[in-house]
Design an enzyme around this catalytic site. Structure first.
Site, short mmCIF file in Angstrom:
data_model
loop_
_atom_site.label_atom_id
_atom_site.label_comp_id
_atom_site.label_asym_id
_atom_site.label_seq_id
_atom_site.Cartn_x
_atom_site.Cartn_y
_atom_site.Cartn_z
CD GLU A 52 -85.71 63.70 29.16
OE1 GLU A 52 -84.62 63.44 28.64
OE2 GLU A 52 -86.31 62.92 29.91
CG HIS A 81 -87.09 61.30 34.16
ND1 HIS A 81 -86.58 60.67 35.26
CD2 HIS A 81 -86.27 60.98 33.12
CE1 HIS A 81 -85.49 60.00 34.91
NE2 HIS A 81 -85.27 60.18 33.62
CG ASP A 126 -80.04 61.35 31.29
OD1 ASP A 126 -80.50 60.37 31.89
OD2 ASP A 126 -80.74 62.09 30.58
CG HIS A 173 -80.76 62.24 36.04
ND1 HIS A 173 -82.06 62.59 36.35
CD2 HIS A 173 -80.85 61.50 34.90
CE1 HIS A 173 -82.89 62.11 35.44
NE2 HIS A 173 -82.16 61.44 34.54
CG HIS A 225 -81.60 56.33 33.27
ND1 HIS A 225 -82.91 56.08 33.63
CD2 HIS A 225 -81.51 57.67 33.04
CE1 HIS A 225 -83.59 57.22 33.63
NE2 HIS A 225 -82.76 58.21 33.27
CD1 TRP A 279 -84.26 58.30 26.04
CD2 TRP A 279 -83.42 56.29 26.56
NE1 TRP A 279 -85.29 57.52 26.49
CE2 TRP A 279 -84.82 56.29 26.81
CE3 TRP A 279 -82.70 55.13 26.83
CZ2 TRP A 279 -85.48 55.17 27.31
CZ3 TRP A 279 -83.36 54.01 27.31
CH2 TRP A 279 -84.74 54.04 27.55
#
Length: 418
Positions: A215, A212, A311, A59, A61, A317
């Site tokens: 979360e 997702h 992540d 996982h 991005h 983020w």
């Protein structure tokens, strides 16, 4: 032919020699000093270090990496503000710019032993710029890295106008996995509708699912039950994954206990991102402050598959991150209270075999005779020492190619008592 001698293998006693011919492991033998036909054999001395199957990033991005800056940084440190900031900035990105980011992220991960990556790519963009960039990169790195692309609607299937249509278009263009973010939709009903739509698309295009999910610290956010139900009733089972599930740590125990057997029955995978989950969650708490980590230990006890993942690497983020998954293992077992000798000795499972199951590639993964010659050498003699020291990768071999090498750390001891 090449022999990697004096290798320590996970969960095995003694030292072994790994015989590689081209892309294949042809033999794994107890270590021996003699070699026939030495003139035709190249040797590499592993020197008692741990050899593992490559790390699996389940996982990340890659279209977001290294985009953290004062303009789009979330001042509150919350998930939803970061999404808003991202929405305001991504329209200026070009394919070349996104590709440059992706390659920086890939390098960070591959130099730390990752050879398999599942990446979410934001498709809530009418131009699908990031997806086009990612598809080009996937083709360019295919001989060195296995990539799975998730069509991820960062701003929702329905909260973003035409989001569901963009996800479907991404699948037609070549995305491997259907994504989703039900807790970001306007209503609970729309969140449930988005989960159902994701599974419909997965069935229509024969794709995997990775959503997702929950979360948030909201104990009433329970879309994970929708994912489990859809996986069970559609028969997709372990082809589906629920990522994050942070709200599970806030569920009442009676509900959580009931759901554990349902999760096992459905076959779904779980992904936890320890550093980012504990950073983003608990922002609305005083003390005691929640950690935001899903119930990893209870999921494992129930027989579910759980992997750990990075992540983010320096994005709106999460300001840190470096692509070294052993850091996620270290954080994850600490935050999950999984520190018995047995649990630590299996800690690397979270970023190896468990991740391979999540990507649905476990049939082609692992160090075995007749399998692909893909493995990493860690600068540590055992699983426990690798985690304790956050061991670096000395060598990464992918399908017989040595793709990354690092000199072992050497410390000059000038202290008289050492």
């Amino acid at each position: 032919m090449k022999i990697y001698r004096n290798a320590k293998l996970r969960q095995k006693k003694g030292l072994f020699d790994i015989w590689v011919d081209g892309e294949q492991i042809v033999s794994i033998r107890a270590h021996e000093d003699n070699t026939e036909n030495k003139e035709n054999i190249e040797e590499y001395d592993v020197a008692g270090r741990l050899v593992s199957a490559p790390y699996v990033e389940s996982h990340i991005h890659l279209d977001y990496v290294y985009t953290a800056n004062p303009v789009n940084e979330a001042e509150s440190g919350t998930l939803f503000e970061a999404i808003d900031k991202w929405s305001d900035s991504k329209s200026d990105f070009t394919i070349d710019y996104v590709k440059a980011l992706i390659y920086k992220g890939i390098y960070a991960e591959m130099s730390n032993g990752v050879q398999y990556i599942r990446t979410h790519i934001d498709v809530t963009d009418p131009n699908l710029t990031a997806l086009k960039a990612m598809l080009e990169v996937k083709e360019e790195v295919k001989d060195y890295l296995y990539l799975q692309i998730i069509a991820f609607p960062q701003e929702g299937y329905y909260a973003y106008e035409g989001g569901d249509e963009l996800v479907e278009e991404a699948l037609k263009m070549g995305a491997d996995v259907v994504g989703g973010i039900p807790h970001y939709e306007f209503t609970k009903e729309l969140g449930e509708k988005s989960v159902k739509k994701a599974f419909e698309l997965a069935a229509k295009y024969d794709r995997l699912v990775d959503i997702h999910c929950d979360e948030t610290d909201d104990s009433e956010s329970r879309f994970v039950e929708n994912i489990a139900a859809e996986a069970f009733y559609t028969g997709l089972g372990n082809r589906a994954t629920a990522s994050h599930t942070c709200a599970m740590s806030s569920y009442n125990n009676a509900y959580a206990f009931k759901m554990m057997s349902k999760f096992k029955k459905s076959g779904i995978n779980f992904v936890s991102c320890p550093t980012e989950n504990c950073y983003l969650q608990g922002k609305y708490d005083g003390y005691p402050r929640r950690r935001g980590i899903t119930r990893v230990d209870e999921l494992l006890q129930a027989g579910c598959n759980v992997s750990f993942a990075q992540d983010s690497i320096s994005d709106p983020w999460y300001p840190l991150g470096n692509g070294n998954l052993i850091h996620q293992v270290d954080f994850g077992i600490h935050l999950g209270h999984m520190m018995s000798p047995e649990e630590i000795s299996h800690g690397l499972d979270f970023i190896t075999v468990n991740g391979a199951k999540t990507l649905h590639i476990d049939d082609q993964y692992g160090i075995k005779e007749g399998g692909k010659a893909s493995f990493i050498i860690l600068d540590a003699p055992s699983e426990v020492e690798a985690i304790r020291q956050r061991a670096k990768i000395i060598l990464s071999v992918h399908n017989g190619k040595e793709i990354f090498e690092r000199e072992p750390e050497h410390i000059v001891k000038n202290l008289p008592f050492l």
